[in-house]
Design an enzyme around this catalytic site. Structure first.
Site, mmCIF file in Angstrom:
data_model
loop_
_atom_site.group_PDB
_atom_site.id
_atom_site.type_symbol
_atom_site.label_atom_id
_atom_site.label_comp_id
_atom_site.label_asym_id
_atom_site.label_seq_id
_atom_site.Cartn_x
_atom_site.Cartn_y
_atom_site.Cartn_z
ATOM 1 C CE LYS A 99 -9.124 104.807 6.865
ATOM 2 N NZ LYS A 99 -8.856 104.826 8.265
ATOM 3 C CD1 TRP B 128 -14.784 104.278 12.535
ATOM 4 C CD2 TRP B 128 -15.933 105.933 11.559
ATOM 5 N NE1 TRP B 128 -13.967 105.390 12.498
ATOM 6 C CE2 TRP B 128 -14.650 106.424 11.905
ATOM 7 C CE3 TRP B 128 -16.823 106.803 10.927
ATOM 8 C CZ2 TRP B 128 -14.249 107.729 11.645
ATOM 9 C CZ3 TRP B 128 -16.433 108.091 10.665
ATOM 10 C CH2 TRP B 128 -15.156 108.555 11.016
ATOM 11 C CG ASP C 286 -18.469 105.423 5.662
ATOM 12 O OD1 ASP C 286 -17.582 105.799 4.865
ATOM 13 O OD2 ASP C 286 -18.328 105.462 6.888
#
Ligand code: LMR
Length: 395
Positions: A244, A128, A209
């Protein structure tokens, strides 16, 4: 001070919003920022979230300050979701609420820098794009380890392990818990085990993560790597997000979970994370966390969430299959990997010029790295997008 400043570069993900807004085509397709869109291309508020918000409006007695740790019920529910309530991982961990996954990562990063100054953080290539900036802002040196082969869509696991052999006791390894962003390619459980053994030997720290829990194969399935880690190494950190899987993006609902060798160590680590949070944001915003806490602790709402999450996940995995199948009809490059990967993203291996052609000539918007948010595909656009990708790849 300000007048002489040069124009800063656009953020590689958030900056896409401007390009998208400028595209006036009614057929434009947004495959950029990582948000889930339904079959109609909408980003709806989940029914369980609406119900929890109504409950909150009616019952919340006060908006007085909580603490730097945030919402206590939310923190307990988060540990339960990650490790399973009553499990060993649950018992020897503590959670601190943070503003989004980004806040959780920054908190973890600052805490690690305090505990292990001068250590390096090993991040996957690619990862990311916000990871290096967050880690460097805390003072860390960042090292990239090989992770993904853009040409074949496969993991570069042997090369990854060879690079990680250099991890020292003062270093940190950053792993994606599931649904790797940007590639969609995850470690299998044997690979998680091998990484855990390597890290245990090196004495390095691990930061996981976990921003897409439940959007790969299911909550328990997606947490399997994390749970395996808890059986193999005594200490690690998990930065997680409900952006999300609860579609709570703008509410900024994240958490940092600290796993210790025993419960007392976790309580101590938690106590040390509070002053770090105090200097970053003092205390996190409550609204989104109160919603998640309510949903996860109420059997009916939790059941509703599980079924809404299942709908999102099955739709994503369905359009993955359709994209790969349509691309296969064109022949040429083998894109079969798209169907096997998990989560919102895949990497097409298309150069920035090809991405620009997709945007300009086909109104298909993705990041210049060639990352595609497959959750922006639907029955109306998947074949058109596949045809555009095939045309660009052949050129
Ligand atoms: C993404 O990767 O698109 C999302 O995580 C949104 C973001 O903040 O970058």
């Amino acid at each position: 001070m300000f007048a002489e400043l040069a124009e800063p570069p656009l953020d590689p993900i958030l900056g896409l919003a401007q390009l998208l807004a400028r595209d006036t085509s009614p057929d434009k397709v947004d495959l950029g920022i990582g948000i889930y869109q339904d079959e109609q291309g909408q980003v709806p508020v989940l029914d369980c979230v609406k119900a929890a918000e109504r409950w909150l409006v009616e019952t919340q007695p006060s908006k007085r300050y909580l603490s730097s740790a945030g919402n206590a019920d939310y923190n307990t529910q988060t540990r339960g979701l990650l490790f399973g309530e009553g499990s060993d991982g649950f018992t020897r961990s503590r959670t601190i609420q943070a503003p989004g996954g980004t806040g959780a990562l920054r908190l973890a990063s600052d805490l690690l820098y305090r505990l292990r100054p001068g250590g390096r953080v090993f991040i996957p290539g690619p990862t990311w794009p916000n990871h290096p900036g967050i880690l460097k802002a805390s003072g860390h040196e960042v090292v990239v380890y090989p992770y993904y082969d853009m040409a074949t869509g496969a993991l570069r696991f042997d090369e990854m392990m060879a690079t990680l052999a250099d991890l020292g006791a003062n270093d940190t390894l950053l792993l994606h818990g599931c649904c790797h962003n940007p590639t969609g390619a995850d470690l299998d459980l044997d690979q998680w085990g091998a990484v855990a053994d390597l890290v245990a030997k090196a004495g390095a720290a691990v930061l996981v993560d976990l921003a897409y829990l439940g959007l790969g194969d299911g909550v328990d399935e997606d947490a399997a790597g994390l749970r395996l880690l808890a059986t193999r190494i005594p200490e690690f950190l998990v930065a997680s997000s409900y952006s999300k899987n609860f579609a709570l993006y703008r509410e900024r609902v994240g958490a940092l979970t600290l796993v210790g060798g025993n419960e007392q160590a976790a309580v101590l680590a938690h106590a040390h994370s509070l002053p770090v949070a105090r200097t970053l944001w003092s205390m996190p915003p409550d609204h989104g966390a109160a919603i998640v806490a309510r949903i996860l602790s109420d059997a009916e709402l939790r059941q509703g969430w599980t079924s809404e999450l299942t709908t999102m996940r099955e739709r994503i995995n369905g359009v993955r299959g359709r994209l790969a199948a349509r691309l296969a009809e064109h022949g040429g490059r083998n894109y079969g990997f798209i169907a096997n990967q998990r989560g919102m993203f895949t990497m097409l291996g298309i150069a920035p010029e090809g991405v620009e052609t997709l945007r300009r000539d086909h109104h298909v918007h993705l990041t210049s790295s060639g990352r595609v948010n497959v959750a922006g595909l639907n029955s109306n656009n998947v074949e058109r997008v596949a045809d555009a990708i095939a045309a660009v790849s052949q050129n």
